[in-house]
Write a protein that holds these residues in place. Structure first.
Motif, PDB file in Angstrom:
ATOM      1  N   VAL A  12       0.839  -1.186   0.000  1.00  0.00           N
ATOM      2  CA  VAL A  12       0.000   0.000   0.000  1.00  0.00           C
ATOM      3  C   VAL A  12       0.879   1.243   0.000  1.00  0.00           C
ATOM      4  O   VAL A  12       2.034   1.201   0.449  1.00  0.00           O
ATOM      5  CB  VAL A  12      -0.951   0.046   1.213  1.00  0.00           C
ATOM      6  CG1 VAL A  12      -1.977  -1.056   1.131  1.00  0.00           C
ATOM      7  CG2 VAL A  12      -0.174  -0.034   2.507  1.00  0.00           C
ATOM      8  N   GLN A  13       0.331   2.320  -0.461  1.00  0.00           N
ATOM      9  CA  GLN A  13       1.052   3.580  -0.452  1.00  0.00           C
ATOM     10  C   GLN A  13       0.941   4.261   0.913  1.00  0.00           C
ATOM     11  O   GLN A  13      -0.017   4.009   1.655  1.00  0.00           O
ATOM     12  CB  GLN A  13       0.489   4.504  -1.531  1.00  0.00           C
ATOM     13  CG  GLN A  13       0.748   4.003  -2.938  1.00  0.00           C
ATOM     14  CD  GLN A  13       0.308   4.999  -3.999  1.00  0.00           C
ATOM     15  OE1 GLN A  13      -0.547   5.846  -3.756  1.00  0.00           O
ATOM     16  NE2 GLN A  13       0.898   4.907  -5.183  1.00  0.00           N
ATOM     17  N   PRO A  14       1.905   5.079   1.252  1.00  0.00           N
ATOM     18  CA  PRO A  14       1.822   5.818   2.515  1.00  0.00           C
ATOM     19  C   PRO A  14       0.505   6.573   2.627  1.00  0.00           C
ATOM     20  O   PRO A  14       0.033   7.167   1.655  1.00  0.00           O
ATOM     21  CB  PRO A  14       3.009   6.778   2.432  1.00  0.00           C
ATOM     22  CG  PRO A  14       4.000   6.077   1.564  1.00  0.00           C
ATOM     23  CD  PRO A  14       3.165   5.364   0.534  1.00  0.00           C
ATOM     24  N   GLY A  15      -0.073   6.529   3.817  1.00  0.00           N
ATOM     25  CA  GLY A  15      -1.364   7.162   4.035  1.00  0.00           C
ATOM     26  C   GLY A  15      -2.545   6.251   3.795  1.00  0.00           C
ATOM     27  O   GLY A  15      -3.682   6.599   4.141  1.00  0.00           O
ATOM     28  N   GLY A  16      -2.296   5.104   3.227  1.00  0.00           N
ATOM     29  CA  GLY A  16      -3.357   4.167   2.926  1.00  0.00           C
ATOM     30  C   GLY A  16      -3.795   3.368   4.141  1.00  0.00           C
ATOM     31  O   GLY A  16      -3.274   3.544   5.253  1.00  0.00           O
ATOM     32  N   SER A  17      -4.755   2.493   3.915  1.00  0.00           N
ATOM     33  CA  SER A  17      -5.311   1.663   4.990  1.00  0.00           C
ATOM     34  C   SER A  17      -5.304   0.203   4.579  1.00  0.00           C
ATOM     35  O   SER A  17      -5.295  -0.125   3.383  1.00  0.00           O
ATOM     36  CB  SER A  17      -6.751   2.100   5.305  1.00  0.00           C
ATOM     37  OG  SER A  17      -6.790   3.413   5.793  1.00  0.00           O
ATOM     38  N   LEU A  18      -5.350  -0.617   5.589  1.00  0.00           N
ATOM     39  CA  LEU A  18      -5.334  -2.064   5.354  1.00  0.00           C
ATOM     40  C   LEU A  18      -6.020  -2.731   6.533  1.00  0.00           C
ATOM     41  O   LEU A  18      -5.946  -2.234   7.666  1.00  0.00           O
ATOM     42  CB  LEU A  18      -3.888  -2.540   5.253  1.00  0.00           C
ATOM     43  CG  LEU A  18      -3.545  -3.791   4.455  1.00  0.00           C
ATOM     44  CD1 LEU A  18      -4.028  -3.664   3.018  1.00  0.00           C
ATOM     45  CD2 LEU A  18      -2.046  -4.025   4.494  1.00  0.00           C
TER      46      LEU A  18
END
Length: 121
Positions: A12-18
């Motif tokens: 995932v890219q920085p700032g994303g969620s998982l």
């Protein structure tokens, strides 16, 4: 057969969620505390968070407070634990492990194999 199985890891890219999931089965894990650990590349595995058997209590290390949320679903034969991760940072990159322990605040007896989370642009 007793198993603890994680899933949900991804890039995932920085700032994303998982959202990571962990399924524990093979015995009655409803009375077990559940926790998440992570191991960054070249570093030791470290504790991240845990939740009591009832789900009423949870603890987080300072570095993830406000971004990580642990929760659980206690079904009769299978316990599922979730780790919602928001505002991901590159330093969150690690293999995330789920574990089960017979007492909240104690050691963990059952471990999964881990799921990889990679945060980069």
């Amino acid at each position: 057969q007793i198993q603890v199985v994680e899933s949900g890891g991804d890039w995932v890219q920085p700032g994303g969620s998982l959202r990571l999931s962990c399924v524990a089965f093979g015995r009655d894990f409803r009375n077990y505390a559940m926790g998440w650990f992570r191991q960054a590349p070249g570093k030791e595995r470290k504790f991240v968070t845990h939740i009591s058997s009832s789900g009423d209590s949870a603890y987080y290390v300072d570095s993830v407070k406000g971004r990580f949320t642990i929760s659980r679903d206690n079904a009769k034969n299978t316990v599922t634990v979730y780790l919602q991760i928001n505002s991901l940072k590159p330093e969150d990159t690690a293999v995330y492990f789920c574990a089960a322990g017979s007492s909240y605040g104690g050691s963990f007896e059952y471990w999964g194999q881990g799921t990889q989370v990679t945060v980069s642009s």
